[in-house]
Structures are given as structure tokens and as C-alpha cells.
Scaffold this active site. Structure first.
Site, short mmCIF file in Angstrom:
data_model
loop_
_atom_site.label_atom_id
_atom_site.label_comp_id
_atom_site.label_asym_id
_atom_site.label_seq_id
_atom_site.Cartn_x
_atom_site.Cartn_y
_atom_site.Cartn_z
N ARG A 195 0.73 -1.16 0.00
CA ARG A 195 0.15 0.27 -0.02
C ARG A 195 0.60 1.14 -0.01
NH1 ARG A 195 -2.11 -3.45 -1.65
NH2 ARG A 195 -3.73 -4.44 -0.61
N GLU A 226 -3.85 2.20 7.11
CA GLU A 226 -3.84 2.06 5.87
C GLU A 226 -4.40 3.31 5.33
OE1 GLU A 226 -4.83 -1.66 3.97
OE2 GLU A 226 -5.70 -0.55 2.27
N SER A 228 -9.96 -1.13 4.06
CA SER A 228 -9.22 -1.52 5.58
C SER A 228 -8.93 -0.42 6.16
CB SER A 228 -8.21 -2.55 4.97
OG SER A 228 -8.99 -3.66 4.60
C1 LIG Z 1 -15.32 -0.35 -0.12
C2 LIG Z 1 -14.05 -0.12 -0.28
C3 LIG Z 1 -13.23 -1.35 -0.72
C4 LIG Z 1 -11.80 -1.16 -0.68
N1 LIG Z 1 -10.97 -2.26 -0.88
C5 LIG Z 1 -9.77 -1.97 -1.29
C6 LIG Z 1 -8.92 -3.13 -1.41
O1 LIG Z 1 -9.39 -4.44 -1.55
N2 LIG Z 1 -7.41 -2.99 -1.95
C7 LIG Z 1 -7.18 -1.61 -1.69
O2 LIG Z 1 -5.67 -1.52 -2.02
N3 LIG Z 1 -7.80 -0.60 -1.45
C8 LIG Z 1 -9.15 -0.45 -1.08
N4 LIG Z 1 -9.93 0.33 -0.93
C9 LIG Z 1 -9.26 1.72 -0.40
C10 LIG Z 1 -9.21 2.64 -1.83
O3 LIG Z 1 -10.23 2.22 -2.68
C11 LIG Z 1 -7.81 2.33 -2.70
O4 LIG Z 1 -6.63 2.87 -1.83
C12 LIG Z 1 -7.55 3.42 -3.66
O5 LIG Z 1 -6.66 3.18 -4.73
C13 LIG Z 1 -7.55 5.01 -3.51
O6 LIG Z 1 -7.89 5.73 -4.61
P1 LIG Z 1 -8.52 7.24 -4.31
O7 LIG Z 1 -8.60 7.77 -5.89
O8 LIG Z 1 -9.64 7.06 -3.71
O9 LIG Z 1 -7.49 7.86 -3.49
P2 LIG Z 1 -7.98 9.10 -2.23
O10 LIG Z 1 -8.44 8.10 -1.10
O11 LIG Z 1 -8.50 10.19 -2.88
O12 LIG Z 1 -6.37 9.38 -1.89
C14 LIG Z 1 -5.66 8.30 -1.34
C15 LIG Z 1 -4.18 8.74 -1.61
O13 LIG Z 1 -3.64 8.97 -3.00
C16 LIG Z 1 -3.23 10.26 -3.13
N5 LIG Z 1 -3.65 10.50 -4.77
C17 LIG Z 1 -4.88 10.44 -5.38
N6 LIG Z 1 -4.85 10.65 -6.39
C18 LIG Z 1 -3.59 11.02 -6.69
C19 LIG Z 1 -2.68 11.60 -7.88
N7 LIG Z 1 -3.48 11.52 -9.10
N8 LIG Z 1 -1.64 11.74 -8.25
C20 LIG Z 1 -0.82 11.46 -6.82
N9 LIG Z 1 -1.53 11.27 -5.45
C21 LIG Z 1 -2.68 10.94 -5.58
C22 LIG Z 1 -4.03 11.24 -2.42
O14 LIG Z 1 -3.44 12.41 -2.01
C23 LIG Z 1 -3.86 10.34 -1.04
O15 LIG Z 1 -2.56 10.41 -0.45
C24 LIG Z 1 -11.19 0.30 -0.56
C25 LIG Z 1 -12.31 1.31 -0.33
C26 LIG Z 1 -13.23 0.97 -0.17
C27 LIG Z 1 -14.11 2.07 0.15
#
Ligand SMILES: Cc1cc2nc3c(=O)[nH]c(=O)nc-3n(C[C@H](O)[C@H](O)[C@H](O)COP(=O)(O)OP(=O)(O)OC[C@H]3O[C@@H](n4cnc5c(N)ncnc54)[C@H](O)[C@@H]3O)c2cc1C
Length: 306
Positions: A177, A294, A224
Site C-alpha cells: 500500500r 492504511e 481497510s
Molecule cells: C469499499 C472499499 C473497498 C476497498 N478495497 C480495497 C482493496 O481491496 N484494496 C486496496 O488497496 N484498497 C481498497 N480500498 C481503498 C481505496 O479504494 C484504494 O486505496 C484506492 O486506490 C484509493 O484511491 P482514491 O482515488 O480514492 O484515493 P484517495 O483516497 O482520494 O487518496 C489516497 C491517496 O492517494 C493520493 N492520490 C490520489 N490521487 C492522486 C494522484 N492523481 N496523484 C498523486 N496522488 C494521488 C492522495 O493524495 C492520498 O494520499 C477500498 C475502499 C473502499 C471504500
């Protein structure tokens, strides 16, 4: 602290009405909690993004790049700086043979579907991960023992000098992660493998069923909360520390998956934060293991961050 009125005028001069003040962040997060961003800009092109970041550098105030907000907990006090969100100009992907070139704002579920309809295998693990491609690469999102980092061939970022930079596979490292990618991710190139549509679909459906069975569905959560410590599972430790089903205000440790906290509808960010601390303390008291977050905390929390 900078002269915020001056900052606003500078942002407004280059971005006009694209600059919003005191935008509540809750609707932009999967937890549906979080207070206002002092400034909020949806950047639909590189010029807007650069202009906004240039002003942040000039006035030396904090900024945060928001993806789909599915891995963060935003404070009820919000974020005292600039929140940037990539929009339309970063929301397309193309498929070229076994390569997918994707804008950072593309929702991961869209990319998963794109891979399936083009008979490309490799993204089946990502079924049900609701983030953006940018967020997924930054966090090295993964499931079922696979991670997106292993598919990344190139990432295009806007670096701290506000220059566009291509980072290739050999220059990138991905961990649990986490990734070495710095700056704003604008685009990612993934290498997949040609496969059989039916087989890929079956695998995706199986992964989806497993998710449905083990994780709460249709709730406000951020996936998580804690990373799994080496050799163990956070959900198991939380469960055995008796924290499953625990509630603080409108937040609850999911009875279905102890490493998920759900907003029952009216939770505040402070409720979720308190519950996280309580769970962490119980696990520490019972197992002598300090769970690492996480999710990312955004903004200021009552006793600093842990
Ligand atoms: C129901 C549910 C299930 C999930 N299951 C999983 C799973 O199985 N595995 C898993 O790994 N994760 C899981 N996640 C967590 C999440 O979906 C992932 O970590 C996802 O990749 C985060 O993406 P986001 O665009 O929502 O990022 P955000 O939550 O908006 O941001 C997360 C981080 O990424 C950075 N970021 C976002 N976009 C950019 C960009 N363009 N450039 C640089 N930095 C950026 C942000 O600044 C922050 O530091 C789950 C979440 C939910 C709600």
C-alpha cells in the site's frame, strides 16, 4: 500563514469560478465525513493544475491531491489549504494492444470493465476497489495477493518543479500500500495480457463474490483501516481484541469485517477517529502489536495525528 484574501485573488485571477471557497469535502469521500477545504479546485487540464500549484508554492501553503476519496479520513475541521481534484481532462483511457493508457481520474471500476471488454487479464483483483487510477497507483492498491504496481509500465507526473515527467518501471518501487511516486500522477500506462473474455469474467465474478461475502456492502467506509502487520491479519487481531461491532457515535467496527469501520449515517470524522484509536489501543493491550493506518488522515485531528 499567508494572506488568504491575497491567495484567493491570485487563484481567482487565473482560475476564475473554478476556485471554490469552503467546499465541504464529505461528499467527495467514501466515508461521507469531513469539513471544508479553504480552497477547492477541480482541474480539468494541466494548465489549471499548474497554475493552482504555482500559487500554492508562491504563498507556501499546504495542498492535497484528492482522488475519489476512498482511502482517506478528512477531519471535521476540514483542510486549511488547497484541495485539488483532477476531472474531465484526466478521465479517459485508451487500449492499445495489451497496454492501457489511463488518465489518473478514471475510476478503477471503469478500467476493470475496459480490461474485460478488451479481453485483457491482470486487473481481475481490482474488482470492487472504488478508487481512481491515480489513487490506486499512489497507494499501490491490491487484493487477493495482487497489486496494481506490478502492472505499471510508466507513470506521468507533475513534479515539484511543476514539470511533466515520465517515470518508467525501473525507476519506480512499489510496496505494501505504498509507492515511490512523488508529485501529482496524471497518467499511468499498464501492461496487461491478452486472455479469454469468459475466463476473465469468471475470475472477476469470483473475486466480486468473495468481496460480497467478506466485506460490508453499500456502506460508507474507506475499506481497510489498518495495514496487516507482518505475518498476521489486522481483522483477526481486532476481532480477538473484542472490538468487532464496537461503536462510537455514528461509527461502528463492521460486524462483517473487523478491519472496516462504517459510518452508520450520521458519524462525524471525530467519531471515526476516536473509534480508530480505541481499536488500536485494544489491539495493543491484547496483542502488544501497534497497528499502522492504511488510510490517510487529512487535516488536523484533536491530538495531532498518530
Ligand atoms: C469499499 C472499499 C473497498 C476497498 N478495497 C480495497 C482493496 O481491496 N484494496 C486496496 O488497496 N484498497 C481498497 N480500498 C481503498 C481505496 O479504494 C484504494 O486505496 C484506492 O486506490 C484509493 O484511491 P482514491 O482515488 O480514492 O484515493 P484517495 O483516497 O482520494 O487518496 C489516497 C491517496 O492517494 C493520493 N492520490 C490520489 N490521487 C492522486 C494522484 N492523481 N496523484 C498523486 N496522488 C494521488 C492522495 O493524495 C492520498 O494520499 C477500498 C475502499 C473502499 C471504500
Amino acid at each position: 500563514m499567508p494572506d488568504w484574501q491575497q491567495v484567493y485573488l491570485s487563484l481567482f485571477e487565473v482560475l476564475g469560478k473554478k476556485v471554490k471557497r469552503n467546499q465541504i469535502l464529505a461528499p467527495f469521500t467514501s466515508f461521507r465525513v469531513g469539513g471544508p477545504a479553504r480552497f477547492f479546485v477541480e482541474a480539468d487540464n494541466i494548465y489549471d493544475l499548474k497554475a493552482a500549484l504555482k500559487i500554492a508554492q508562491q504563498f507556501n501553503f499546504p495542498w492535497f491531491i484528492l482522488g475519489r476519496g476512498t482511502n482517506i479520513l478528512v477531519s471535521d475541521n476540514g483542510f486549511d489549504g488547497l484541495v485539488l481534484r483532477l476531472s474531465s481532462g484526466f478521465s479517459r483511457f485508451i487500449v492499445e494492444g495489451e497496454r492501457i493508457v489511463s488518465g489518473a481520474a478514471v475510476p478503477l471500476p471503469e478500467l476493470v470493465l475496459g480490461a474485460l471488454t478488451n479481453s485483457l487479464e491482470g486487473l481481475d483483483f481490482a474488482v470492487g476497489i472504488p478508487g481512481s487510477v491515480g489513487g490506486a497507483v499512489k497507494m499501490n492498491a491490491g487484493a487477493f495477493g495482487k497489486e496494481i504496481g506490478s502492472l505499471v509500465n510508466r507513470v506521468t507526473v507533475l513534479d515539484s518543479s511543476l514539470e511533466l515527467k515520465n517515470l518508467y518501471r525501473s525507476e519506480l518501487t512499489f510496496g505494501y500500500r505504498s509507492s515511490s511516486v512523488k508529485g501529482v500522477i496524471l497518467e499511468a500506462e499498464l501492461m496487461l495480457k491478452r486472455g479469454e473474455e469468459k475466463k476473465i469474467k469468471d475470475q472477476m465474478e469470483m473475486n466480486f463474490r468473495l468481496r460480497k461475502k467478506n466485506q460490508p456492502q453499500g456502506c460508507f467506509s474507506a475499506g481497510s483501516i489498518f495495514k496487516n502487520p507482518p505475518g498476521d491479519k489486522a481483522f483477526r487481531l481486532i476481532e480477538s481484541a473484542g472490538a468487532k461491532g464496537l461503536k462510537v457515535g455514528g461509527a461502528m467496527v463492521s460486524p462483517q469485517h473487523a478491519n472496516f469501520i462504517v459510518n452508520l449515517g450520521k458519524a462525524s470524522s471525530a467519531d471515526i477517529y476516536s473509534l480508530i484509536k480505541e481499536v488500536r489501543e485494544r489491539v495493543w493491550n491484547k496483542h502488544n502489536i501497534l497497528l499502522e493506518l492504511e488510510i490517510e488522515l487529512v487535516g488536523r485531528f484533536e491530538d495531532g495525528n498518530f
